[in-house]
Design a protein around this motif. Sequence first.
Motif, PDB file in Angstrom:
ATOM      1  N   THR A   1      28.223  31.935  -3.553  1.00  0.00           N
ATOM      2  CA  THR A   1      29.574  32.154  -3.050  1.00  0.00           C
ATOM      3  C   THR A   1      29.528  33.240  -1.991  1.00  0.00           C
ATOM      4  O   THR A   1      29.063  34.348  -2.265  1.00  0.00           O
ATOM      5  N   ALA A   2      29.978  32.909  -0.823  1.00  0.00           N
ATOM      6  CA  ALA A   2      30.034  33.899   0.256  1.00  0.00           C
ATOM      7  C   ALA A   2      31.371  34.603   0.209  1.00  0.00           C
ATOM      8  O   ALA A   2      32.396  34.017  -0.118  1.00  0.00           O
ATOM      9  N   ARG A   3      31.329  35.867   0.499  1.00  0.00           N
ATOM     10  CA  ARG A   3      32.546  36.605   0.731  1.00  0.00           C
ATOM     11  C   ARG A   3      32.807  36.549   2.230  1.00  0.00           C
ATOM     12  O   ARG A   3      31.867  36.405   3.000  1.00  0.00           O
ATOM     13  N   ARG A   4      34.029  36.657   2.617  1.00  0.00           N
ATOM     14  CA  ARG A   4      34.362  36.582   4.042  1.00  0.00           C
ATOM     15  C   ARG A   4      34.736  37.953   4.571  1.00  0.00           C
ATOM     16  O   ARG A   4      35.543  38.654   3.982  1.00  0.00           O
ATOM     17  N   ALA A   5      34.128  38.307   5.685  1.00  0.00           N
ATOM     18  CA  ALA A   5      34.477  39.553   6.364  1.00  0.00           C
ATOM     19  C   ALA A   5      35.819  39.355   7.067  1.00  0.00           C
ATOM     20  O   ALA A   5      36.318  38.224   7.192  1.00  0.00           O
ATOM     21  N   ALA A   6      36.391  40.434   7.562  1.00  0.00           N
ATOM     22  CA  ALA A   6      37.676  40.367   8.264  1.00  0.00           C
ATOM     23  C   ALA A   6      37.604  39.409   9.453  1.00  0.00           C
ATOM     24  O   ALA A   6      38.579  38.741   9.785  1.00  0.00           O
ATOM     25  N   ASN A   7      36.415  39.310  10.070  1.00  0.00           N
ATOM     26  CA  ASN A   7      36.255  38.420  11.221  1.00  0.00           C
ATOM     27  C   ASN A   7      35.940  36.981  10.811  1.00  0.00           C
ATOM     28  O   ASN A   7      35.708  36.133  11.657  1.00  0.00           O
ATOM     29  N   GLY A   8      35.895  36.711   9.488  1.00  0.00           N
ATOM     30  CA  GLY A   8      35.653  35.357   9.001  1.00  0.00           C
ATOM     31  C   GLY A   8      34.199  35.030   8.751  1.00  0.00           C
ATOM     32  O   GLY A   8      33.878  33.956   8.234  1.00  0.00           O
ATOM     33  N   TYR A   9      33.300  35.929   9.109  1.00  0.00           N
ATOM     34  CA  TYR A   9      31.869  35.681   8.874  1.00  0.00           C
ATOM     35  C   TYR A   9      31.560  35.704   7.381  1.00  0.00           C
ATOM     36  O   TYR A   9      32.135  36.497   6.638  1.00  0.00           O
ATOM     37  N   ARG A  10      30.619  34.851   6.994  1.00  0.00           N
ATOM     38  CA  ARG A  10      30.155  34.874   5.609  1.00  0.00           C
ATOM     39  C   ARG A  10      29.332  36.141   5.391  1.00  0.00           C
ATOM     40  O   ARG A  10      28.509  36.488   6.218  1.00  0.00           O
ATOM     41  N   GLU A  11      29.510  36.745   4.227  1.00  0.00           N
ATOM     42  CA  GLU A  11      28.726  37.915   3.863  1.00  0.00           C
ATOM     43  C   GLU A  11      28.132  37.695   2.476  1.00  0.00           C
ATOM     44  O   GLU A  11      28.802  37.185   1.579  1.00  0.00           O
ATOM     45  N   TYR A  12      26.877  38.077   2.336  1.00  0.00           N
ATOM     46  CA  TYR A  12      26.140  37.887   1.095  1.00  0.00           C
ATOM     47  C   TYR A  12      25.543  39.207   0.636  1.00  0.00           C
ATOM     48  O   TYR A  12      25.340  40.123   1.420  1.00  0.00           O
ATOM     49  N   SER A  13      25.203  39.251  -0.647  1.00  0.00           N
ATOM     50  CA  SER A  13      24.619  40.454  -1.234  1.00  0.00           C
ATOM     51  C   SER A  13      23.159  40.191  -1.619  1.00  0.00           C
ATOM     52  O   SER A  13      22.662  39.069  -1.516  1.00  0.00           O
ATOM     53  N   GLU A  14      22.517  41.242  -2.104  1.00  0.00           N
ATOM     54  CA  GLU A  14      21.146  41.106  -2.625  1.00  0.00           C
ATOM     55  C   GLU A  14      21.125  40.142  -3.808  1.00  0.00           C
ATOM     56  O   GLU A  14      20.154  39.435  -4.006  1.00  0.00           O
ATOM     57  N   ALA A  15      22.202  40.124  -4.587  1.00  0.00           N
ATOM     58  CA  ALA A  15      22.281  39.189  -5.720  1.00  0.00           C
ATOM     59  C   ALA A  15      22.245  37.746  -5.225  1.00  0.00           C
ATOM     60  O   ALA A  15      21.629  36.879  -5.852  1.00  0.00           O
ATOM     61  N   ASP A  16      22.882  37.492  -4.090  1.00  0.00           N
ATOM     62  CA  ASP A  16      22.842  36.142  -3.518  1.00  0.00           C
ATOM     63  C   ASP A  16      21.435  35.785  -3.075  1.00  0.00           C
ATOM     64  O   ASP A  16      20.995  34.640  -3.236  1.00  0.00           O
ATOM     65  N   LEU A  17      20.714  36.757  -2.535  1.00  0.00           N
ATOM     66  CA  LEU A  17      19.319  36.527  -2.162  1.00  0.00           C
ATOM     67  C   LEU A  17      18.512  36.130  -3.388  1.00  0.00           C
ATOM     68  O   LEU A  17      17.710  35.205  -3.337  1.00  0.00           O
ATOM     69  N   ARG A  18      18.744  36.799  -4.501  1.00  0.00           N
ATOM     70  CA  ARG A  18      18.042  36.470  -5.747  1.00  0.00           C
ATOM     71  C   ARG A  18      18.379  35.055  -6.194  1.00  0.00           C
ATOM     72  O   ARG A  18      17.514  34.309  -6.633  1.00  0.00           O
ATOM     73  N   LEU A  19      19.638  34.650  -6.077  1.00  0.00           N
ATOM     74  CA  LEU A  19      20.046  33.292  -6.453  1.00  0.00           C
ATOM     75  C   LEU A  19      19.352  32.255  -5.580  1.00  0.00           C
ATOM     76  O   LEU A  19      18.823  31.256  -6.083  1.00  0.00           O
ATOM     77  N   VAL A  20      19.351  32.488  -4.286  1.00  0.00           N
ATOM     78  CA  VAL A  20      18.731  31.529  -3.361  1.00  0.00           C
ATOM     79  C   VAL A  20      17.222  31.454  -3.607  1.00  0.00           C
ATOM     80  O   VAL A  20      16.637  30.367  -3.590  1.00  0.00           O
ATOM     81  N   THR A  21      16.603  32.587  -3.874  1.00  0.00           N
ATOM     82  CA  THR A  21      15.165  32.595  -4.169  1.00  0.00           C
ATOM     83  C   THR A  21      14.880  31.777  -5.421  1.00  0.00           C
ATOM     84  O   THR A  21      13.922  31.004  -5.470  1.00  0.00           O
ATOM     85  N   GLU A  22      15.715  31.929  -6.432  1.00  0.00           N
ATOM     86  CA  GLU A  22      15.558  31.150  -7.677  1.00  0.00           C
ATOM     87  C   GLU A  22      15.731  29.660  -7.402  1.00  0.00           C
ATOM     88  O   GLU A  22      14.933  28.839  -7.849  1.00  0.00           O
ATOM     89  N   ILE A  23      16.760  29.316  -6.657  1.00  0.00           N
ATOM     90  CA  ILE A  23      17.013  27.910  -6.328  1.00  0.00           C
ATOM     91  C   ILE A  23      15.819  27.328  -5.590  1.00  0.00           C
ATOM     92  O   ILE A  23      15.330  26.244  -5.925  1.00  0.00           O
ATOM     93  N   ARG A  24      15.337  28.025  -4.570  1.00  0.00           N
ATOM     94  CA  ARG A  24      14.214  27.517  -3.772  1.00  0.00           C
ATOM     95  C   ARG A  24      12.954  27.356  -4.614  1.00  0.00           C
ATOM     96  O   ARG A  24      12.220  26.390  -4.463  1.00  0.00           O
ATOM     97  N   SER A  25      12.685  28.299  -5.509  1.00  0.00           N
ATOM     98  CA  SER A  25      11.479  28.184  -6.329  1.00  0.00           C
ATOM     99  C   SER A  25      11.569  26.986  -7.265  1.00  0.00           C
ATOM    100  O   SER A  25      10.576  26.301  -7.503  1.00  0.00           O
ATOM    101  N   LEU A  26      12.754  26.695  -7.755  1.00  0.00           N
ATOM    102  CA  LEU A  26      12.928  25.517  -8.607  1.00  0.00           C
ATOM    103  C   LEU A  26      12.795  24.221  -7.804  1.00  0.00           C
ATOM    104  O   LEU A  26      12.139  23.274  -8.242  1.00  0.00           O
ATOM    105  N   LEU A  27      13.407  24.193  -6.631  1.00  0.00           N
ATOM    106  CA  LEU A  27      13.304  22.995  -5.785  1.00  0.00           C
ATOM    107  C   LEU A  27      11.857  22.722  -5.394  1.00  0.00           C
ATOM    108  O   LEU A  27      11.430  21.565  -5.335  1.00  0.00           O
TER     109      LEU A  27
END
Length: 131
Positions: free
Chosen positions: A27-53
């Motif tokens: 889940t991305a959070r949106r900055a005031a300018n509408g850009y997606r923003e992610y956290s280190e926790a999101d990096l961990r999620l994506v890393t987990e997803i990629r390793s499983l795939l």
Amino acid sequence: MRIGELARRAGVSTRALRYYEQQGLITARRAANGYREYSEADLRLVTEIRSLLTVGFTLEDARPFVACLRAGHESGASCPESVEVYRRKLAEIDGEIHTLLTRRAEVAAQLGAACPGCMFGPPPDRNEGES
């Protein structure tokens, strides 16, 4: 971090990240300018997803691992639902191995019938005899 940085750090495309978001895995959070923003926790999620795939799991298979991480566990594999996915996947792989061994035996039998006395086994090393 913005989507480009997350993509670079996780080794995936921004398109993949948008797809994971569309599937509800991140889940991305949106900055005031509408850009997606992610956290280190999101990096961990994506890393987990990629390793499983990478080892043959589907995005649907990854859901319990993502949920486990979101629940605060150190590993996405430490929840009972994740363990069950591992068990199911191993059973699936064992079935595929059984099917391949059966097919191999059938092909070997056909080769033996077509060429009595022929030696068959693993293919010869293509690099043999080369200097």
